[in-house]
Enzyme design. Structure first.
Site, mmCIF file in Angstrom:
data_model
loop_
_atom_site.group_PDB
_atom_site.id
_atom_site.type_symbol
_atom_site.label_atom_id
_atom_site.label_comp_id
_atom_site.label_asym_id
_atom_site.label_seq_id
_atom_site.Cartn_x
_atom_site.Cartn_y
_atom_site.Cartn_z
ATOM 1 N N SER A 143 0.776 -1.402 0.010
ATOM 2 C CA SER A 143 0.006 0.048 -0.015
ATOM 3 C C SER A 143 0.881 1.236 0.081
ATOM 4 O O SER A 143 1.769 1.129 0.688
ATOM 5 C CB SER A 143 -0.760 0.059 1.202
ATOM 6 O OG SER A 143 -1.509 1.263 1.405
ATOM 7 N N TYR A 168 -2.421 -0.346 9.955
ATOM 8 C CA TYR A 168 -2.624 -0.708 8.418
ATOM 9 C C TYR A 168 -1.272 -0.668 7.732
ATOM 10 O O TYR A 168 -0.812 -1.494 7.066
ATOM 11 C CB TYR A 168 -3.775 -0.060 7.896
ATOM 12 C CG TYR A 168 -3.970 -0.340 6.288
ATOM 13 C CD1 TYR A 168 -4.198 -1.530 5.927
ATOM 14 C CD2 TYR A 168 -3.626 0.528 5.124
ATOM 15 C CE1 TYR A 168 -4.295 -1.845 4.609
ATOM 16 C CE2 TYR A 168 -3.597 0.120 3.895
ATOM 17 C CZ TYR A 168 -3.747 -1.324 3.634
ATOM 18 O OH TYR A 168 -4.063 -1.492 2.218
#
Length: 341
Positions: A143, A168
């Site tokens: 990501s 995350y």
């Protein structure tokens, strides 16, 4: 090839499965169909992949469904190590494309354990499955969040990513380190892809494109964080899918064996778009002016993302070419049809 795609009922996973099937591959899709967002959208995606009567009642743990187009589906959680490793042993995949993850920056503030179970424990189980079953290549989702507080733009994979600001992001950086270790120790290829703000038809309901469109059509205000002073490398799903599939299919090319065992790429639109301009593209398509609720910066968010995708262009001929207006128009057309608006 026989390819495992995890997160097959998810946004990117669905599109990747669809593309791989159109290229004639045998695809086994895996997903735990959790309730992070409305599962009816996940079942609808599976229905589009040809899974007959895709709904909650037919999918119990380890149940599977197949069709005549080379697609099979198994409902399974990546944290279930025993069942996952049994699946690897039974199927003997050529390539694994791991797109399953607990997504969302803000949700990681509410439910951190979900990120450890899926993104850390689950990813370790994927690596173990590849290691013990002669998988040639693991392609996995990372990501843009890993860049954290980096100020230099565009973001390059050579930049330091030692300052994540959400769990995350930390979990995705951990995936890259774990993949590097397994490539080094066990000699199979791993390719990580740092996705940059993917949007388009069949997108996730928690993403800005979906939230903005839904609110504007319902004559409700939209929340504009950091008072609109945000920029994102918005990337249309078809461009993302094309890039992912090129890498998954790389086993066919003569250059495959000459490429390094471990590699991480940015995969984005190679451009940074102001959030206000993105909203204006939605307004242009809907012919409605949005009611904007200007808000402050949210914990875990960053002000700007911008991907340098030159290495992906060089190595795989990646070519994102969808304009923001084209992508926004396509999403809204899908949204209106799917929700009968």
């Amino acid at each position: 090839m026989k390819i495992l795609v995890t997160g097959a009922a998810g946004f990117i996973g669905f599109h990747v499965c669809k593309s791989l099937l159109s290229h004639g591959h045998e695809v086994l899709g895996l997903d735990n169909i959790n309730n992070y967002y409305d599962t009816s959208l996940k079942y609808a995606r599976l229905g589009m992949l040809g899974v007959a009567e895709a709904n909650a009642s037919i999918f119990n743990k380890l149940s599977s469904s197949s069709n005549s187009h080379g697609f099979r589906f198994v409902r399974l959680d990546l944290s279930d190590k025993e069942s996952l490793l049994a699946l690897f042993q039974d199927e003997q995949f050529d390539v694994v494309c791991n797109l399953a993850a607990q997504a969302g920056v803000r949700y990681s503030l509410e439910n951190p354990s979900a990120y450890i179970d899926s993104n850390i424990v689950g990813f370790l189980n994927i690596l173990e499955g590849c290691r013990h079953n002669n998988v040639k290549h693991l392609v996995y989702a990372s990501s843009s969040s890993v860049y954290g507080l980096n100020k230099k733009v565009p973001f390059e994979t050579s930049d330091s990513v030692d300052h994540p600001i959400s769990l995350y992001a930390a979990s995705k950086k951990s995936n890259e380190l774990m993949a590097h270790t397994y490539s080094h120790l066990y000699g199979f290829k791993t390719t990580g892809l740092r996705f940059f703000t993917v949007y388009g038809p069949w997108g996730r309901p928690d993403m800005a494109m979906f939230l903005f469109t839904k609110a504007i059509l319902n004559n409700q205000p939209i929340n504009v964080f950091n008072r609109g002073k945000m920029e994102r490398d918005f990337t249309y799903i078809d461009d993302i899918t094309e890039g992912v599939v090129r890498i998954v299919e790389d086993n066919y090319t003569k250059q495959y064996d000459s490429k390094p065992l471990y590699k991480v790429y940015n995969i984005g639109n190679n451009n940074s778009v102001k959030l206000i301009d993105f909203i204006e593209a939605i307004e242009q398509k809907l012919q409605v002016k949005a009611q904007k609720n200007m808000m402050g910066m949210q914990p875990g968010d960053v002000e700007r993302t911008w991907a340098n995708v030159d290495p992906l262009i060089k190595d795989y001929g990646y070519s994102p070419n969808t304009t923001i207006q084209e992508g926004v128009d396509a999403f809204i057309d899908w949204y209106r049809e799917f929700y009968n608006v």
